[in-house]
Motif scaffolding. Structure first.
Motif, PDB file in Angstrom:
ATOM      1  N   ALA A  10     -21.863 -11.400  21.713  1.00 33.89           N
ATOM      2  CA  ALA A  10     -22.089 -10.235  20.606  1.00 33.89           C
ATOM      3  C   ALA A  10     -21.830 -10.527  19.284  1.00 33.89           C
ATOM      4  CB  ALA A  10     -20.935  -9.494  20.991  1.00 33.89           C
ATOM      5  N   LEU A  11     -21.288 -11.689  19.034  1.00 39.13           N
ATOM      6  CA  LEU A  11     -20.868 -12.073  17.370  1.00 39.13           C
ATOM      7  C   LEU A  11     -22.200 -12.658  16.950  1.00 39.13           C
ATOM      8  CD1 LEU A  11     -17.577 -13.381  17.319  1.00 39.13           C
ATOM      9  CD2 LEU A  11     -18.236 -11.108  16.293  1.00 39.13           C
ATOM     10  N   GLN A  12     -23.040 -13.481  17.954  1.00 40.74           N
ATOM     11  CA  GLN A  12     -24.137 -14.037  17.487  1.00 40.74           C
ATOM     12  C   GLN A  12     -25.416 -13.044  17.449  1.00 40.74           C
ATOM     13  OE1 GLN A  12     -24.225 -16.985  20.574  1.00 40.74           O
ATOM     14  NE2 GLN A  12     -24.070 -18.628  19.077  1.00 40.74           N
ATOM     15  N   ALA A  13     -25.294 -11.976  18.239  1.00 42.85           N
ATOM     16  CA  ALA A  13     -26.418 -11.081  18.304  1.00 42.85           C
ATOM     17  C   ALA A  13     -26.008 -10.178  16.814  1.00 42.85           C
ATOM     18  CB  ALA A  13     -26.240 -10.300  19.464  1.00 42.85           C
ATOM     19  N   PHE A  14     -24.868  -9.942  16.642  1.00 41.15           N
ATOM     20  CA  PHE A  14     -24.458  -9.195  15.390  1.00 41.15           C
ATOM     21  C   PHE A  14     -24.878  -9.827  14.106  1.00 41.15           C
ATOM     22  CE2 PHE A  14     -21.521  -8.342  11.905  1.00 41.15           C
ATOM     23  CZ  PHE A  14     -22.174  -7.193  11.357  1.00 41.15           C
ATOM     24  N   GLU A  15     -24.550 -11.245  14.146  1.00 41.70           N
ATOM     25  CA  GLU A  15     -25.021 -12.081  12.975  1.00 41.70           C
ATOM     26  C   GLU A  15     -26.400 -11.994  12.646  1.00 41.70           C
ATOM     27  OE1 GLU A  15     -26.045 -15.147  10.480  1.00 41.70           O
ATOM     28  OE2 GLU A  15     -26.330 -15.311  12.507  1.00 41.70           O
ATOM     29  N   ALA A  16     -27.329 -12.134  13.790  1.00 44.12           N
ATOM     30  CA  ALA A  16     -28.495 -12.558  13.604  1.00 44.12           C
ATOM     31  C   ALA A  16     -29.074 -10.993  13.088  1.00 44.12           C
ATOM     32  CB  ALA A  16     -29.198 -12.975  14.686  1.00 44.12           C
ATOM     33  N   ALA A  17     -28.896 -10.018  13.560  1.00 39.25           N
ATOM     34  CA  ALA A  17     -29.399  -8.819  13.553  1.00 39.25           C
ATOM     35  C   ALA A  17     -29.025  -8.404  12.028  1.00 39.25           C
ATOM     36  CB  ALA A  17     -28.949  -7.560  14.538  1.00 39.25           C
ATOM     37  N   ALA A  18     -27.751  -8.705  11.632  1.00 38.13           N
ATOM     38  CA  ALA A  18     -27.541  -8.277   9.984  1.00 38.13           C
ATOM     39  C   ALA A  18     -28.280  -8.884   9.117  1.00 38.13           C
ATOM     40  CB  ALA A  18     -25.968  -8.691  10.023  1.00 38.13           C
ATOM     41  N   ARG A  19     -28.656 -10.531   9.491  1.00 35.07           N
ATOM     42  CA  ARG A  19     -29.141 -11.363   8.608  1.00 35.07           C
ATOM     43  C   ARG A  19     -30.708 -10.778   8.374  1.00 35.07           C
ATOM     44  NH1 ARG A  19     -30.848 -15.689  10.589  1.00 35.07           N
ATOM     45  NH2 ARG A  19     -29.130 -15.781  12.129  1.00 35.07           N
ATOM     46  N   HIS A  20     -31.154 -10.324   9.477  1.00 34.04           N
ATOM     47  CA  HIS A  20     -32.622 -10.011   9.590  1.00 34.04           C
ATOM     48  C   HIS A  20     -32.988  -8.484   9.155  1.00 34.04           C
ATOM     49  CE1 HIS A  20     -34.292 -13.798  10.790  1.00 34.04           C
ATOM     50  NE2 HIS A  20     -33.314 -14.000  12.077  1.00 34.04           N
ATOM     51  N   GLN A  21     -31.795  -7.728   9.355  1.00 36.95           N
ATOM     52  CA  GLN A  21     -31.747  -6.208   9.372  1.00 36.95           C
ATOM     53  C   GLN A  21     -33.074  -5.732  10.466  1.00 36.95           C
ATOM     54  OE1 GLN A  21     -30.178  -4.260   6.524  1.00 36.95           O
ATOM     55  NE2 GLN A  21     -28.795  -5.964   7.050  1.00 36.95           N
ATOM     56  N   SER A  22     -32.754  -6.352  11.362  1.00 38.81           N
ATOM     57  CA  SER A  22     -33.755  -6.015  12.453  1.00 38.81           C
ATOM     58  C   SER A  22     -33.193  -6.476  13.843  1.00 38.81           C
ATOM     59  CB  SER A  22     -35.312  -6.547  12.265  1.00 38.81           C
ATOM     60  OG  SER A  22     -35.946  -6.378  13.346  1.00 38.81           O
ATOM     61  N   PHE A  23     -33.062  -5.397  14.742  1.00 37.96           N
ATOM     62  CA  PHE A  23     -32.722  -5.898  16.259  1.00 37.96           C
ATOM     63  C   PHE A  23     -33.842  -6.527  16.726  1.00 37.96           C
ATOM     64  CE2 PHE A  23     -29.622  -2.076  16.818  1.00 37.96           C
ATOM     65  CZ  PHE A  23     -28.861  -2.501  15.719  1.00 37.96           C
ATOM     66  N   THR A  24     -34.985  -6.356  16.448  1.00 35.05           N
ATOM     67  CA  THR A  24     -36.376  -7.144  17.116  1.00 35.05           C
ATOM     68  C   THR A  24     -36.283  -8.558  16.837  1.00 35.05           C
ATOM     69  OG1 THR A  24     -37.609  -5.107  17.267  1.00 35.05           O
ATOM     70  CG2 THR A  24     -38.960  -7.054  17.431  1.00 35.05           C
ATOM     71  N   ARG A  25     -36.117  -8.758  15.427  1.00 36.65           N
ATOM     72  CA  ARG A  25     -36.275 -10.124  14.840  1.00 36.65           C
ATOM     73  C   ARG A  25     -35.116 -11.016  15.490  1.00 36.65           C
ATOM     74  NH1 ARG A  25     -37.759 -10.156   8.547  1.00 36.65           N
ATOM     75  NH2 ARG A  25     -37.509 -12.395   9.092  1.00 36.65           N
ATOM     76  N   ALA A  26     -33.969 -10.416  15.418  1.00 36.41           N
ATOM     77  CA  ALA A  26     -32.472 -10.931  16.019  1.00 36.41           C
ATOM     78  C   ALA A  26     -33.233 -11.373  17.431  1.00 36.41           C
ATOM     79  CB  ALA A  26     -31.485 -10.223  15.856  1.00 36.41           C
ATOM     80  N   GLN A  40     -25.377  -5.536  23.189  1.00 38.30           N
ATOM     81  CA  GLN A  40     -24.566  -6.432  22.616  1.00 38.30           C
ATOM     82  C   GLN A  40     -23.900  -5.785  21.350  1.00 38.30           C
ATOM     83  OE1 GLN A  40     -23.013  -8.929  24.000  1.00 38.30           O
ATOM     84  NE2 GLN A  40     -24.423 -10.293  25.105  1.00 38.30           N
ATOM     85  N   ILE A  41     -24.604  -5.228  20.603  1.00 35.86           N
ATOM     86  CA  ILE A  41     -23.996  -4.724  19.341  1.00 35.86           C
ATOM     87  C   ILE A  41     -23.541  -3.549  19.611  1.00 35.86           C
ATOM     88  CG2 ILE A  41     -24.762  -3.752  17.055  1.00 35.86           C
ATOM     89  CD1 ILE A  41     -27.079  -5.789  16.863  1.00 35.86           C
ATOM     90  N   ALA A  42     -23.977  -2.541  20.629  1.00 35.86           N
ATOM     91  CA  ALA A  42     -23.474  -1.411  20.808  1.00 35.86           C
ATOM     92  C   ALA A  42     -21.741  -1.727  21.459  1.00 35.86           C
ATOM     93  CB  ALA A  42     -24.186  -0.727  21.879  1.00 35.86           C
ATOM     94  N   THR A  43     -21.684  -2.658  22.448  1.00 31.61           N
ATOM     95  CA  THR A  43     -20.535  -3.163  22.951  1.00 31.61           C
ATOM     96  C   THR A  43     -19.713  -3.308  21.753  1.00 31.61           C
ATOM     97  OG1 THR A  43     -21.721  -3.917  24.953  1.00 31.61           O
ATOM     98  CG2 THR A  43     -19.081  -4.438  24.633  1.00 31.61           C
ATOM     99  N   LEU A  44     -20.034  -4.212  20.807  1.00 26.99           N
ATOM    100  CA  LEU A  44     -19.207  -4.587  19.802  1.00 26.99           C
ATOM    101  C   LEU A  44     -18.650  -3.486  19.084  1.00 26.99           C
ATOM    102  CD1 LEU A  44     -18.005  -6.904  18.168  1.00 26.99           C
ATOM    103  CD2 LEU A  44     -20.154  -7.124  16.883  1.00 26.99           C
ATOM    104  N   GLU A  45     -19.650  -2.317  18.637  1.00 28.25           N
ATOM    105  CA  GLU A  45     -19.284  -1.406  17.897  1.00 28.25           C
ATOM    106  C   GLU A  45     -18.192  -0.286  18.536  1.00 28.25           C
ATOM    107  OE1 GLU A  45     -22.835  -0.302  14.903  1.00 28.25           O
ATOM    108  OE2 GLU A  45     -23.218   0.359  17.280  1.00 28.25           O
ATOM    109  N   ALA A  51     -18.953   1.934  13.224  1.00 26.61           N
ATOM    110  CA  ALA A  51     -20.527   1.746  13.101  1.00 26.61           C
ATOM    111  C   ALA A  51     -20.925   0.616  12.094  1.00 26.61           C
ATOM    112  CB  ALA A  51     -21.308   3.119  12.834  1.00 26.61           C
ATOM    113  N   LEU A  52     -21.654  -0.314  12.495  1.00 32.48           N
ATOM    114  CA  LEU A  52     -21.702  -1.646  11.961  1.00 32.48           C
ATOM    115  C   LEU A  52     -23.302  -1.310  11.241  1.00 32.48           C
ATOM    116  CD1 LEU A  52     -20.504  -4.478  14.263  1.00 32.48           C
ATOM    117  CD2 LEU A  52     -19.291  -3.423  12.263  1.00 32.48           C
TER     118      LEU A  52
END
Length: 302
Positions: A10-26, A40-45, A51-52
């Protein structure tokens, strides 16, 4: 009761999505489906209760809390990766030192001397990251830092390496075209400045007995290494620490029009947490570095 913590996935998915500002690119980076990243991000939130991301139509952007959390997660993942690579590489023997260092000091003074350290300590690896600012060691992956300043660093021990002696240098070809018989003549060559030390030339001219000059004119550069290269390219005269240009002066690619050194009130220090004073791997580096610094200081003595 065992505390619930986020999964590494979940943390890896969040970090990648945060860096790319995109769920698709993550998802593409992690070789997952977009729906898997979203889940993964919904579970984390849901676990965090906040909301992240801001979700507007098909676009996402980090919320204010998400921005803070993303920095912290990235630092912890980076630390985990470094620790994992370290134990894989050394299999329990030797060790790794994470060193923060001033950019030009690292490239021009430290790295050329490191082969000598590795000859004595082949099982120790030194990873160098450039950092110029003061930081809290507990908040980073660093074991030590080479710092320019007064030696005051909260919660850390500081070993003095050497002071800073600033000298003017320029290309011999430039000096041949514009001979200088006295310090004020250097203004004709165009003064090259370090952005962080806007008044350095003014102080040098004052030390040389010419304090009434306008020493503020001229291009500014972020790093000393840029000043050295600009001087080599005959773009002007630079005021730099002597230790950074020893090789250029020895080879003749740079000359000192006036060997009038300006001593800085500050110096170079190796700093590390008090808790690391007994760490054998770090202390091996500390002992070696202090010897190198002493040898350099002896070289400067007349």
């Amino acid at each position: 009761m065992r505390r619930k913590i986020p999964s590494i996935e979940a943390l890896q998915a969040f970090e990648a999505a945060a860096r790319h500002q995109s769920f698709t690119r993550a998802a593409e980076e992690l070789a997952l489906t977009q729906s898997a990243v979203c889940k993964q991000i919904a579970t984390l939130e849901e676990m965090l209760g906040i909301a992240l991301f801001n979700r507007i139509k098909r676009r996402v952007s980090l919320s204010e809390a998400g921005q803070v959390y993303a920095r912290e997660v990235r630092e912890h993942l980076d630390r985990l990766e470094r620790s994992t690579l370290s134990i894989m590489a050394h299999q329990g023997s030797g060790g790794v030192i994470e060193l923060a260092a001033i950019p030009t000091f690292a490239t021009r003074w430290l790295i050329p001397r490191l082969p000598g350290f590795y000859a004595e300590h082949p099982n120790i690896t030194i990873n160098i990251t450039t950092r110029s600012d003061t930081f809290i060691f507990a908040d980073t992956v660093f074991d030590a830092s080479i710092h320019f300043g007064t030696g005051v660093w909260p919660g850390a021990h500081a070993d003095h390496l050497f002071g800073e002696e600033m000298i003017p240098v320029c290309s011999p070809q430039l000096l041949a075209r514009h001979p200088c018989s006295q310090p004020p003549d250097l203004v004709k060559l165009k003064l090259l400045h370090l952005s962080a030390r806007h008044d350095a030339w003014h102080k040098w001219f004052a030390a040389a007995g010419a304090s009434d000059l306008n020493a503020m004119v001229g291009p500014r550069y972020e790093l000393f290494s840029m000043l050295v290269e600009a001087a080599r390219a005959q773009m002007g005269v630079a005021l730099v620490p002597r230790f950074l240009v020893q090789e250029e002066i020895r080879s003749g690619s740079l000359v000192t029009p006036f060997d009038i050194p300006m001593q800085s009130e500050m110096g170079y220090f190796l700093v590390y947490p008090e808790s690391k004073r007994e760490a054998k791997v770090l202390q091996a580096f500390v002992g070696w570095l202090l010897e190198q610094a002493e040898q350099y200081r002896l070289q400067l003595q007349p």
